[in-house]
Design a protein around this motif. Sequence first.
Motif, PDB file in Angstrom:
ATOM      1  N   SER A 126       0.724  -1.445  -0.054  1.00 48.59           N
ATOM      2  CA  SER A 126       0.036   0.050   0.214  1.00 48.59           C
ATOM      3  C   SER A 126       0.918   1.216   0.116  1.00 48.59           C
ATOM      4  N   GLU A 130       1.513   4.003  -3.342  1.00 46.24           N
ATOM      5  CA  GLU A 130       0.912   5.314  -3.425  1.00 46.24           C
ATOM      6  C   GLU A 130       1.811   6.307  -3.700  1.00 46.24           C
ATOM      7  N   ILE A 156      -2.293  -3.545  -5.239  1.00 42.42           N
ATOM      8  CA  ILE A 156      -3.130  -2.258  -4.308  1.00 42.42           C
ATOM      9  C   ILE A 156      -3.008  -0.963  -4.933  1.00 42.42           C
ATOM     10  N   GLN A 159      -6.322  -0.687  -7.668  1.00 41.30           N
ATOM     11  CA  GLN A 159      -7.143  -0.401  -6.833  1.00 41.30           C
ATOM     12  C   GLN A 159      -7.353   0.924  -6.841  1.00 41.30           C
ATOM     13  N   LEU A 160      -6.130   0.739  -5.916  1.00 42.62           N
ATOM     14  CA  LEU A 160      -6.099   2.479  -5.672  1.00 42.62           C
ATOM     15  C   LEU A 160      -5.998   3.870  -7.052  1.00 42.62           C
ATOM     16  N   ALA A 163      -9.392   4.427  -7.724  1.00 38.27           N
ATOM     17  CA  ALA A 163     -10.435   5.512  -7.113  1.00 38.27           C
ATOM     18  C   ALA A 163      -9.817   6.471  -6.938  1.00 38.27           C
ATOM     19  N   LEU A 261      -6.426   2.258   5.397  1.00 40.25           N
ATOM     20  CA  LEU A 261      -7.030   0.961   4.556  1.00 40.25           C
ATOM     21  C   LEU A 261      -7.031  -0.516   5.028  1.00 40.25           C
ATOM     22  N   LEU A 264     -10.356  -0.699   5.431  1.00 36.30           N
ATOM     23  CA  LEU A 264     -11.003  -0.946   4.206  1.00 36.30           C
ATOM     24  C   LEU A 264     -10.808  -2.649   3.491  1.00 36.30           C
ATOM     25  N   ALA A 265      -9.838  -3.405   3.862  1.00 42.99           N
ATOM     26  CA  ALA A 265      -9.213  -4.680   3.286  1.00 42.99           C
ATOM     27  C   ALA A 265     -10.214  -5.439   4.558  1.00 42.99           C
ATOM     28  N   SER A 269     -13.708  -3.766   0.955  1.00 45.09           N
ATOM     29  CA  SER A 269     -13.284  -2.774   0.344  1.00 45.09           C
ATOM     30  C   SER A 269     -12.054  -2.736  -0.387  1.00 45.09           C
ATOM     31  N   LEU A 270     -11.189  -3.665  -0.211  1.00 45.07           N
ATOM     32  CA  LEU A 270      -9.433  -3.217  -0.836  1.00 45.07           C
ATOM     33  C   LEU A 270      -9.638  -4.922  -0.616  1.00 45.07           C
ATOM     34  N   THR A 272      -7.105  -7.964  -0.778  1.00 41.29           N
ATOM     35  CA  THR A 272      -5.460  -7.910  -0.769  1.00 41.29           C
ATOM     36  C   THR A 272      -5.448  -9.320  -0.603  1.00 41.29           C
TER      37      THR A 272
END
Length: 304
Positions: A126, A130, A156, A159-160, A163, A261, A264-265, A269-270, A272
């Motif tokens: 993550s 980012e 990851i 998905q980010l 988003a 995060l 969210l995992a 929603s996220l 992993t």
Amino acid sequence: MKAIVFDTFGGTEVLHEAELEVPRPGPGQVRVRVKAVGVNPVDGKIRSGTMEAIFPTRLPAVPGGEIAGVVDAVGEGVPHLEVGDEVLGWSDTGSYAQYALASAAVLAPKPAGLDWTHAAALPVASDGAERVLDLLGITPGDTLLIHGASGALGTIAVQLAVARGARVIGTAGPSNQEYVTSLGATAIVYGDDLVERVRALAPDGVDAVFDAAGKGALEASIALRGGTDRIVTTADFRAAELGVVFAEGPQRRSAARLAELARLAADGSLVTTVGAVHPLAEAAKAQQASDAGHNRGKIVLAVG
């Protein structure tokens, strides 16, 4: 305590099990009884000696820097963590061990709904995802090409980026096409004629490229971008000679963002994805698989 150690640089054969003293936490640190460890490509690069210029290593060394576990002892100046707290984050000492020290400032609480292996899969991927998306300046409407979209970092990153409002085209092997699509990307098989196939999917071009694979995709990326602008790799050591940004380096390690995060995992929603779990004693086998690449999601060591 049991730990995995390497006394010299080399292949996975230099990894061996050893008995070490249980470390004591200093000011601002806690000791974590490790439950799970994330295995990252950088672990193998440090072990081989190819990362000495970026991550100097004092031998003998315990590999790894990503943990999930239970706080076992608390040093001075740590008001917000207690013995028994379940956490995930980064270790100050090597993480391939039964116990590791960690700065309290870079540990996030592990949500009850997130199991140990998936918790260990989150911090490095993550943070790295980012960091690269920020370097690339990804904004809504961008078309982003991600090489290695099915790996731990790619999973990851896809998905980010979605988003953030980007359209993502992700390269992966034939067996991972449906998986990459499920993450929200347009999946494409890496390999021959990649430039032409990407152009067919994105006639107006790609705005940025994130290479998380390191499998010789930089030339194709430069051709698609018409230059080296907005191309970042975390895996290809030819970056400098090609004029591309190489982003493997010090992490930001935000405990607050990691906690967000992780929540969210925990609620789904996220995603992993843990591709394989090995016991600590099979660290060499786990690194062999990591070194080979083409893995779906994260390789994790279970410690217990």
